[in-house]
Scaffold this motif. Structure first.
Motif, PDB file in Angstrom:
ATOM      1  N   SER A 180      -7.588  -6.799   1.265  1.00  0.00           N
ATOM      2  CA  SER A 180      -8.228  -5.486   1.341  1.00  0.00           C
ATOM      3  C   SER A 180      -7.547  -4.571   0.330  1.00  0.00           C
ATOM      4  O   SER A 180      -6.432  -4.103   0.561  1.00  0.00           O
ATOM      5  N   ILE A 181      -8.212  -4.361  -0.809  1.00  0.00           N
ATOM      6  CA  ILE A 181      -7.634  -3.506  -1.842  1.00  0.00           C
ATOM      7  C   ILE A 181      -7.535  -2.064  -1.349  1.00  0.00           C
ATOM      8  O   ILE A 181      -6.507  -1.402  -1.498  1.00  0.00           O
ATOM      9  N   LEU A 182      -8.613  -1.579  -0.726  1.00  0.00           N
ATOM     10  CA  LEU A 182      -8.599  -0.207  -0.223  1.00  0.00           C
ATOM     11  C   LEU A 182      -7.581  -0.041   0.903  1.00  0.00           C
ATOM     12  O   LEU A 182      -6.945   1.001   1.037  1.00  0.00           O
ATOM     13  N   GLY A 183      -7.432  -1.083   1.708  1.00  0.00           N
ATOM     14  CA  GLY A 183      -6.450  -1.035   2.795  1.00  0.00           C
ATOM     15  C   GLY A 183      -5.053  -1.412   2.345  1.00  0.00           C
ATOM     16  O   GLY A 183      -4.105  -1.370   3.138  1.00  0.00           O
ATOM     17  N   SER A 184      -4.930  -1.818   1.073  1.00  0.00           N
ATOM     18  CA  SER A 184      -3.633  -2.184   0.479  1.00  0.00           C
ATOM     19  C   SER A 184      -2.915  -3.246   1.302  1.00  0.00           C
ATOM     20  O   SER A 184      -1.730  -3.122   1.620  1.00  0.00           O
TER      21      SER A 184
END
Length: 213
Positions: free
Chosen positions: A9-13
């Motif tokens: 999850s890029i947005l969730g890092s």
């Protein structure tokens, strides 16, 4: 090595890796030498665009090491101690780095630099050693204490990944020694040695006798 699933999850890092399996050495009973249920990592998103990628934490959950001792061609072997010489060779070879290799390293640094990594905290939870040996009649699970390491990575003054692996390896060997060699199985194994004289080489027998004396 095989991996069951990777969730990113890029947005969730965050990254989650499930069901990691590392194959056992040839000749040993268990399919794998190491199995890990989950590896969870949280990273700093903005660091992806900088020279150093910062991983806030890595949590390794539910790792199992399958430790085996067997007789092969009248020699006693185990699948964990084989990693020890490799560790020593790595250290000795790094100590013998020549001046020419240092010059090459300096020239590389003057060129475009690869990204560095920094892990703020690396934690290993709920890990187990599954120790077994048919000829010594051993079958035991050893629960390891939580291991935690801060500031691990490739940046200057950070603890290097290789050093962390060496510390983990030393902890594993210490637990094997305390729980298997010096633990409540010691007398039981000493009795077993009396029946092994015709099954293993004299050299291996002497090593075992010294170990369990």
């Amino acid at each position: 090595m095989s991996v069951g699933q990777i969730d990113t999850s890029i947005l969730g890092s965050s990254i989650k890796i499930s069901n990691i399996e590392i194959k056992n050495l040839e000749g040993f009973k268990n399919k794998n030498i190491i199995q890990i249920k989950n590896i969870n990592a949280d990273f700093l998103f903005t660091s992806l665009f900088k020279d150093t990628i910062v991983i806030k934490n890595i949590n390794i959950e539910g790792a199992t090491l399958y430790y085996e001792v067997l007789i092969s061609n009248r020699e006693v072997k185990d699948n964990v101690s084989t990693f020890k010489p490799a560790t020593k060779n790595t250290v000795s070879s790094s100590a013998k780095t020549s001046d020419s290799s240092k010059e090459q390293e300096n020239s590389k640094q003057s060129q475009k630099k690869n990204k560095d990594f920094l892990v703020n905290q690396l934690t290993i939870n709920n890990s187990t050693i599954n120790a077994s040996s048919e000829f010594l009649d051993i079958k035991k699970d050893i629960n390891l204490s939580k291991m935690s390491f801060n500031n691990v990575g490739t940046v200057e003054q950070a603890t290097k990944f290789k050093e962390v692996l060496q510390m983990i390896f030393s902890n594993v060997l210490l637990n094997i020694n305390n729980e298997i060699i010096q633990g409540d199985l010691k007398n039981k194994i000493k009795d077993k040695l009396k029946n092994l004289r015709n099954k293993i080489s004299p050299e291996s027998l002497k090593k075992l006798e010294r170990t369990f004396r």
